[in-house]
Design a protein around this motif. Structure first.
Motif, PDB file in Angstrom:
ATOM      1  N   ASN A  57       7.068   5.362  -8.464  1.00  0.00           N
ATOM      2  CA  ASN A  57       6.255   5.585  -7.274  1.00  0.00           C
ATOM      3  C   ASN A  57       6.898   4.990  -6.018  1.00  0.00           C
ATOM      4  OD1 ASN A  57       5.797   2.998  -8.214  1.00  0.00           O
ATOM      5  ND2 ASN A  57       3.655   2.933  -7.636  1.00  0.00           N
ATOM      6  N   TRP A  58       8.202   4.785  -6.067  1.00  0.00           N
ATOM      7  CA  TRP A  58       8.981   4.290  -4.932  1.00  0.00           C
ATOM      8  C   TRP A  58      10.163   5.224  -4.719  1.00  0.00           C
ATOM      9  CZ3 TRP A  58       7.914  -0.249  -2.177  1.00  0.00           C
ATOM     10  CH2 TRP A  58       6.902  -1.050  -2.710  1.00  0.00           C
ATOM     11  N   ALA A  59      10.586   5.365  -3.468  1.00  0.00           N
ATOM     12  CA  ALA A  59      11.744   6.199  -3.156  1.00  0.00           C
ATOM     13  C   ALA A  59      12.607   5.485  -2.130  1.00  0.00           C
ATOM     14  CB  ALA A  59      11.300   7.545  -2.603  1.00  0.00           C
ATOM     15  N   VAL A 111       0.838  -1.201   0.000  1.00  0.00           N
ATOM     16  CA  VAL A 111       0.000   0.000   0.000  1.00  0.00           C
ATOM     17  C   VAL A 111       0.873   1.251   0.000  1.00  0.00           C
ATOM     18  CG1 VAL A 111      -1.895  -1.172   1.200  1.00  0.00           C
ATOM     19  CG2 VAL A 111      -0.157   0.052   2.521  1.00  0.00           C
ATOM     20  N   PRO A 112       0.348   2.383  -0.494  1.00  0.00           N
ATOM     21  CA  PRO A 112       1.107   3.633  -0.410  1.00  0.00           C
ATOM     22  C   PRO A 112       1.549   3.894   1.035  1.00  0.00           C
ATOM     23  CG  PRO A 112      -0.768   3.933  -1.853  1.00  0.00           C
ATOM     24  CD  PRO A 112      -0.926   2.571  -1.207  1.00  0.00           C
ATOM     25  N   GLY A 113       2.798   4.242   1.197  1.00  0.00           N
ATOM     26  CA  GLY A 113       3.381   4.429   2.525  1.00  0.00           C
ATOM     27  C   GLY A 113       4.052   3.179   3.056  1.00  0.00           C
ATOM     28  N   GLY A 114       3.798   2.043   2.418  1.00  0.00           N
ATOM     29  CA  GLY A 114       4.405   0.781   2.838  1.00  0.00           C
ATOM     30  C   GLY A 114       5.893   0.757   2.542  1.00  0.00           C
ATOM     31  N   VAL A 115       6.632   0.012   3.331  1.00  0.00           N
ATOM     32  CA  VAL A 115       8.085  -0.043   3.211  1.00  0.00           C
ATOM     33  C   VAL A 115       8.542  -1.473   2.964  1.00  0.00           C
ATOM     34  CG1 VAL A 115      10.276   0.332   4.436  1.00  0.00           C
ATOM     35  CG2 VAL A 115       8.387   1.951   4.711  1.00  0.00           C
ATOM     36  N   VAL A 116       9.500  -1.640   2.065  1.00  0.00           N
ATOM     37  CA  VAL A 116      10.133  -2.929   1.803  1.00  0.00           C
ATOM     38  C   VAL A 116      11.611  -2.773   2.139  1.00  0.00           C
ATOM     39  CG1 VAL A 116      10.700  -4.636   0.035  1.00  0.00           C
ATOM     40  CG2 VAL A 116       8.487  -3.471  -0.023  1.00  0.00           C
ATOM     41  N   ALA A 117      12.167  -3.733   2.862  1.00  0.00           N
ATOM     42  CA  ALA A 117      13.582  -3.678   3.257  1.00  0.00           C
ATOM     43  C   ALA A 117      14.370  -4.754   2.529  1.00  0.00           C
ATOM     44  CB  ALA A 117      13.722  -3.862   4.762  1.00  0.00           C
ATOM     45  N   PHE A 118      15.581  -4.408   2.146  1.00  0.00           N
ATOM     46  CA  PHE A 118      16.506  -5.341   1.511  1.00  0.00           C
ATOM     47  C   PHE A 118      17.774  -5.379   2.345  1.00  0.00           C
ATOM     48  CE2 PHE A 118      13.818  -3.717  -1.848  1.00  0.00           C
ATOM     49  CZ  PHE A 118      13.503  -4.850  -2.567  1.00  0.00           C
ATOM     50  N   ASP A 119      18.092  -6.530   2.904  1.00  0.00           N
ATOM     51  CA  ASP A 119      19.347  -6.634   3.656  1.00  0.00           C
ATOM     52  C   ASP A 119      20.481  -6.970   2.695  1.00  0.00           C
ATOM     53  OD1 ASP A 119      18.646  -9.299   3.161  1.00  0.00           O
ATOM     54  OD2 ASP A 119      19.518  -9.999   5.024  1.00  0.00           O
ATOM     55  N   ASP A 120      21.692  -6.806   3.175  1.00  0.00           N
ATOM     56  CA  ASP A 120      22.891  -7.065   2.363  1.00  0.00           C
ATOM     57  C   ASP A 120      22.829  -6.344   1.020  1.00  0.00           C
ATOM     58  OD1 ASP A 120      23.921  -8.697   4.374  1.00  0.00           O
ATOM     59  OD2 ASP A 120      22.984 -10.485   3.557  1.00  0.00           O
ATOM     60  N   ARG A 172      10.213   2.999   0.049  1.00  0.00           N
ATOM     61  CA  ARG A 172       8.825   3.256   0.411  1.00  0.00           C
ATOM     62  C   ARG A 172       8.018   3.511  -0.847  1.00  0.00           C
ATOM     63  NH1 ARG A 172       8.207   7.241   4.838  1.00  0.00           N
ATOM     64  NH2 ARG A 172       7.965   5.352   6.063  1.00  0.00           N
ATOM     65  N   ARG A 173       6.824   2.916  -0.873  1.00  0.00           N
ATOM     66  CA  ARG A 173       5.900   3.198  -1.972  1.00  0.00           C
ATOM     67  C   ARG A 173       5.235   4.534  -1.673  1.00  0.00           C
ATOM     68  NH1 ARG A 173       1.497  -0.572  -4.981  1.00  0.00           N
ATOM     69  NH2 ARG A 173       0.861   1.044  -6.417  1.00  0.00           N
ATOM     70  N   MET A 174       5.327   5.440  -2.614  1.00  0.00           N
ATOM     71  CA  MET A 174       4.805   6.790  -2.410  1.00  0.00           C
ATOM     72  C   MET A 174       3.328   6.899  -2.785  1.00  0.00           C
ATOM     73  SD  MET A 174       7.571   7.779  -1.148  1.00  0.00           S
ATOM     74  CE  MET A 174       7.239   9.499  -0.823  1.00  0.00           C
ATOM     75  N   VAL A 175       2.932   6.335  -3.906  1.00  0.00           N
ATOM     76  CA  VAL A 175       1.538   6.385  -4.348  1.00  0.00           C
ATOM     77  C   VAL A 175       1.141   5.038  -4.901  1.00  0.00           C
ATOM     78  CG1 VAL A 175       1.400   8.825  -4.837  1.00  0.00           C
ATOM     79  CG2 VAL A 175       2.209   7.288  -6.613  1.00  0.00           C
TER      80      VAL A 175
END
Length: 69
Positions: free
Chosen positions: A52-54, A18-27, A66-69
């Protein structure tokens, strides 16, 4: 193989975040001369390139987008 699997996972989950959601990538890290490296080295620029990601501030070897929109 790891970069390819992270890219495929990013492609599969992006429509579910969803907009505002965050995805993390380790390493994963950014190199000014070489671009993105590590496990998320192809997934992070893919998501950012979608428009639409930053990238958020990251800790060493962890990148969050983070998904912006």
């Amino acid at each position: 193989a790891s970069q390819a699997s992270h890219l495929r996972i990013a492609q599969l989950i992006e429509r579910h975040v969803v907009p505002g959601g965050v995805v993390a990538f380790d390493d994963t890290w950014a190199d000014l001369a070489l671009g993105w490296n590590g496990k998320g080295g192809t997934a992070v620029p893919y998501l950012i390139g979608r428009g639409n990601w930053a990238a958020l501030a990251s800790q060493p070897l962890v990148v969050r987008v983070r998904r912006m929109v």
